[in-house]
Design a protein around this motif. Structure first.
Motif, PDB file in Angstrom:
ATOM      1  N   UNK A 102       0.857  -1.185   0.000  1.00  0.00           N
ATOM      2  CA  UNK A 102       0.000   0.000   0.000  1.00  0.00           C
ATOM      3  C   UNK A 102       0.891   1.233   0.000  1.00  0.00           C
ATOM      4  N   UNK A 103       0.737   2.035  -1.021  1.00  0.00           N
ATOM      5  CA  UNK A 103       1.512   3.273  -1.156  1.00  0.00           C
ATOM      6  C   UNK A 103       0.553   4.435  -1.001  1.00  0.00           C
ATOM      7  N   UNK A 104       0.913   5.365  -0.137  1.00  0.00           N
ATOM      8  CA  UNK A 104       0.016   6.462   0.197  1.00  0.00           C
ATOM      9  C   UNK A 104       0.452   7.783  -0.416  1.00  0.00           C
ATOM     10  N   UNK A 148      -3.928  -4.013  -9.189  1.00  0.00           N
ATOM     11  CA  UNK A 148      -3.820  -2.721  -8.525  1.00  0.00           C
ATOM     12  C   UNK A 148      -5.200  -2.152  -8.244  1.00  0.00           C
ATOM     13  N   UNK A 149      -5.264  -1.424  -7.133  1.00  0.00           N
ATOM     14  CA  UNK A 149      -6.479  -0.719  -6.742  1.00  0.00           C
ATOM     15  C   UNK A 149      -6.096   0.670  -6.262  1.00  0.00           C
ATOM     16  N   UNK A 150      -6.809   1.664  -6.701  1.00  0.00           N
ATOM     17  CA  UNK A 150      -6.588   3.017  -6.200  1.00  0.00           C
ATOM     18  C   UNK A 150      -7.805   3.405  -5.367  1.00  0.00           C
ATOM     19  N   UNK A 151      -7.530   3.956  -4.195  1.00  0.00           N
ATOM     20  CA  UNK A 151      -8.580   4.425  -3.298  1.00  0.00           C
ATOM     21  C   UNK A 151      -8.434   5.927  -3.117  1.00  0.00           C
ATOM     22  N   UNK A 155      -4.888   9.646  -1.115  1.00  0.00           N
ATOM     23  CA  UNK A 155      -4.937   8.715  -2.240  1.00  0.00           C
ATOM     24  C   UNK A 155      -4.027   7.539  -1.898  1.00  0.00           C
ATOM     25  N   UNK A 156      -4.441   6.331  -2.236  1.00  0.00           N
ATOM     26  CA  UNK A 156      -3.553   5.200  -2.015  1.00  0.00           C
ATOM     27  C   UNK A 156      -3.574   4.264  -3.211  1.00  0.00           C
ATOM     28  N   UNK A 157      -2.457   3.584  -3.379  1.00  0.00           N
ATOM     29  CA  UNK A 157      -2.310   2.575  -4.434  1.00  0.00           C
ATOM     30  C   UNK A 157      -2.028   1.252  -3.753  1.00  0.00           C
ATOM     31  N   UNK A 189       9.508   1.424  -3.848  1.00  0.00           N
ATOM     32  CA  UNK A 189       9.021   0.124  -3.377  1.00  0.00           C
ATOM     33  C   UNK A 189      10.076  -0.932  -3.661  1.00  0.00           C
ATOM     34  N   UNK A 190      10.490  -1.639  -2.622  1.00  0.00           N
ATOM     35  CA  UNK A 190      11.468  -2.721  -2.756  1.00  0.00           C
ATOM     36  C   UNK A 190      10.807  -4.029  -2.367  1.00  0.00           C
ATOM     37  N   UNK A 191      10.960  -5.034  -3.211  1.00  0.00           N
ATOM     38  CA  UNK A 191      10.369  -6.341  -2.945  1.00  0.00           C
ATOM     39  C   UNK A 191      11.464  -7.278  -2.450  1.00  0.00           C
ATOM     40  N   UNK A 192      11.273  -7.812  -1.265  1.00  0.00           N
ATOM     41  CA  UNK A 192      12.244  -8.743  -0.688  1.00  0.00           C
ATOM     42  C   UNK A 192      11.857 -10.176  -1.029  1.00  0.00           C
TER      43      UNK A 192
END
Lengths: 112, 113
Positions: free
Chosen positions: B20-22, B62-65, B73-75, B109-112
């Motif tokens: 979740x990115x804000x 993906x969903x945007x709110x 706004x969030x992704x 965003x980093x994916x571990x």
């Protein structure tokens, strides 16, 4: 293939020299934009053009100039007056009244 | 002045988890928002957009709110994959009728694994 092209991908110049970055689109888009991006930063608008032969300053236009003689082309000149020209430069375009911008691959300019 | 900001500059998540990115925006009258993904050394790519007459919009994974009350706004990215590693920018329609976008600072965003 339709799209936006920017050339070259990497550009090196000596301080005090003007340099022109190319941006071409074959999407038949009306509006075109130039952004500057510094490391770890967002996009800052330099200039934009909504129609041929017309353009407006963005937030950081000082030290830059543009022209829009053709719909397909929107070259950006980084002049010697730009104090910190080293950055990643992005060109974008959009069609009609849309706000969705399509971006080119960018040009990384290094001035030493 | 015009500004679109982000709560967190970096986000690390485990592969397969949801992200979740804000994003906070400043213009309560703004009626259009857009999310971009930028991979290293490349131009931003469109992910999804939303108009202010909607609270939610879904795309592929993906969903945007949109919460207009608090100008937020969030992704949301479902089941994140290594290819999701990038910087994500939100943007809102520029003010004063000009056909332009105002971009936020971005979240990396980093994916571990």
């Amino acid at each position: 293939d339709g799209g936006i092209t920017q050339s070259p991908k990497y550009l090196f110049r000596k301080e005090g020299q003007n340099v022109t970055l190319s941006c071409e689109q074959n999407l038949n888009h009306d509006a075109m934009y130039w952004y500057r991006q510094d490391p770890g930063q967002g996009l800052r608008l330099i200039y934009y053009s909504q129609i041929v032969n017309d353009f407006q300053k963005g937030d950081i236009a000082e030290g830059y100039s543009v022209s829009r003689e053709k719909k397909e082309s929107f070259p950006l000149t980084v002049t010697s007056a730009q104090k910190n020209p080293t950055a990643f430069y992005l060109c974008a375009s959009t069609h009609g009244q849309s706000y969705e911008q399509y971006f080119g691959p960018g040009t990384r300019l290094t001035v030493t | 002045g015009e500004s679109v900001g982000l709560h967190l500059p970096t986000l690390s998540v485990q592969e397969g988890d949801n992200s979740i990115i804000n994003c906070a925006y400043s213009n309560s009258a703004s009626d259009y928002f857009i999310w971009y993904k930028q991979e290293s050394g490349k131009g931003p790519q469109f992910i999804i957009d939303i108009r202010s007459n909607m609270d939610k919009r879904q795309g592929q994974r993906v969903t945007v709110l949109l919460n207009k009350t608090v100008k937020h706004l969030s992704l949301q990215i479902a089941a994140t994959q290594p290819g999701d590693s990038a910087v994500y920018f939100c943007a809102e329609k520029g003010f004063q009728g000009a056909q332009k976008l105002v971009f936020g600072q971005g979240t990396r965003l980093t994916i571990n694994p």
